[in-house]
Design an enzyme around this catalytic site. Sequence first.
Site, PDB file in Angstrom:
ATOM      1  N   SER A  97      23.934  18.980  23.218  1.00 37.92           N
ATOM      2  CA  SER A  97      24.050  18.118  22.043  1.00 37.92           C
ATOM      3  C   SER A  97      24.994  16.947  22.297  1.00 37.92           C
ATOM      4  O   SER A  97      24.758  16.129  23.169  1.00 37.92           O
ATOM      5  CB  SER A  97      24.489  18.966  20.851  1.00 37.92           C
ATOM      6  N   ASP A 102      22.860  11.532  18.702  1.00 39.63           N
ATOM      7  CA  ASP A 102      23.642  12.195  19.736  1.00 39.63           C
ATOM      8  C   ASP A 102      22.715  12.578  20.879  1.00 39.63           C
ATOM      9  O   ASP A 102      21.547  12.186  20.903  1.00 39.63           O
ATOM     10  CB  ASP A 102      24.374  13.415  19.165  1.00 39.63           C
ATOM     11  N   ASP A 157      21.019  15.139  21.905  1.00 36.31           N
ATOM     12  CA  ASP A 157      19.722  15.793  21.700  1.00 36.31           C
ATOM     13  C   ASP A 157      19.027  15.318  20.434  1.00 36.31           C
ATOM     14  O   ASP A 157      17.988  15.852  20.060  1.00 36.31           O
ATOM     15  CB  ASP A 157      19.875  17.319  21.690  1.00 36.31           C
ATOM     16  N   ASP A 166      19.525  15.522  17.244  1.00 34.40           N
ATOM     17  CA  ASP A 166      19.401  16.244  15.980  1.00 34.40           C
ATOM     18  C   ASP A 166      20.348  15.675  14.930  1.00 34.40           C
ATOM     19  O   ASP A 166      20.376  16.145  13.793  1.00 34.40           O
ATOM     20  CB  ASP A 166      19.608  17.754  16.163  1.00 34.40           C
TER      21      ASP A 166
END
Length: 478
Positions: free
Chosen positions: A137, A274, A276, A278
């Site tokens: 992440s 960010d 990833d 999400d």
Amino acid sequence: MAGRIFGTDGVRGLANADLTPGLAMRLATAAARVLAPVAGTEADEIGLASGLPGGSAFTGVADTAGSVAAASAARGRPLAVVGRDPRASGEMLEAAVAAGLASAGVDVVLLGVLPTPAVAFLTGDLGADLGVVISASHNAMPDNGIKIFAAGGRKLEDAVEDAVEAALDDPGQLPTGEGVGRIRIAVDADRRYLDHLLIATPNPLNGLKVVVDCAHGAASHLAPEVYRRAGAEVIVIGGNPDGLNINAGVGSTYLDGLRSAVLAESADLGIAHDGDADRCLAVAADGRVIDGDVILALLAMSLRDRGKLAGNTVVSTVMANIGFHQAMRREGIEVVTAAVGDRYVLEEMNASGFVLGGEQSGHFILADHATTGDGLLSALHLMALVASSGKPLAELASVVTRFPQVLVNVRVSDKRQVAASPQVAAAVGEAERELDGDGRVLLRPSGTEPVVRVMVEASSQEQAQRLADQVAAVVGTV
């Protein structure tokens, strides 16, 4: 990795030190055993005699994700999808995860570099038994992580995570011969997800000029494309991943670069993701940062105005700013509060059938379209609101008047002792009496560190800092 390996969002640690290929392979095999158990190890026991050409579901090294899923289903074999962010260690861990799944008799579709929410979507869209994301992440490049989705693209419950951990050292009898899973590379996975996002966008983004910071992460190619296809003019920063630069001074945890670009380009707004993707935070045309509380309020009002806010309720966390709660009261929208972490937000949503939840950090769950936080989906809905209203984002955001918020982390020897301390309770009570309803004090023990977080909101930054320091000083003596 000592103790329970699952944290609040999967398994995470320093790649090749805490999170090794060996652990990744064992974790994948254990997940397959729990989430996609194979009836037996012989071909005739697990439905391999499908009559497909050559007795195999696979005829090459790449195919459409849909055809792989169909072939796997025809063979009666479990299916897993695996995606990752672009950090260098992801290549190594992807190989280990795929090997672990295949060794358990699961067919594997490698999705390549895709956002976490894309993997969640494709897990459900392809009817897979489980999905795996290799990503840390917003963490720095040396870290990596493994997130696992159950069928339908849903996050694992605690009991399921416990079962996976219990199976780590006992993989059971593994298949041989034709029972071993096959591994394929999907060629169209990003297209399926992109089409899904466009269908879910309420209205075109025509007329908007947007800067998007992709954090040199998983959405570096997909986010600019989907925003352009939705109608926006897009300028990209943080969009050149090389495996080493993910989150390095860019993305949702470093907004200075986005602010500068929005101002320099005279853009209508900026969107920050960010590693990833999400998460989604925003910057208004005047450079003002629009955090998760404000975005969540705007999404709630937009859904309400379109008659799509179930129960006229939004789910937030205990960290939401008082200004958010005040804005929702003025708008007649109910707020349900959950513990910090999007998984707890989702639990509250699922329990009562609510369709919107989120947190200050930029995770938003639009349950009519997604099973987990989706930064691209959230950004599309936010930009669609700006485009349809004809108002600047800063004007829309003025619905929330934020209270200054100060957070002080205090290292302690016993978090339970702090919670039971009469001295701490007295300090909190004294601060609350001074605030007299124009603020609040929150003590929250960290779930992963010997730390108690002291958060104070007040009508002024000075008062919030002073009271936070006073309470923290007492906490530190316990």
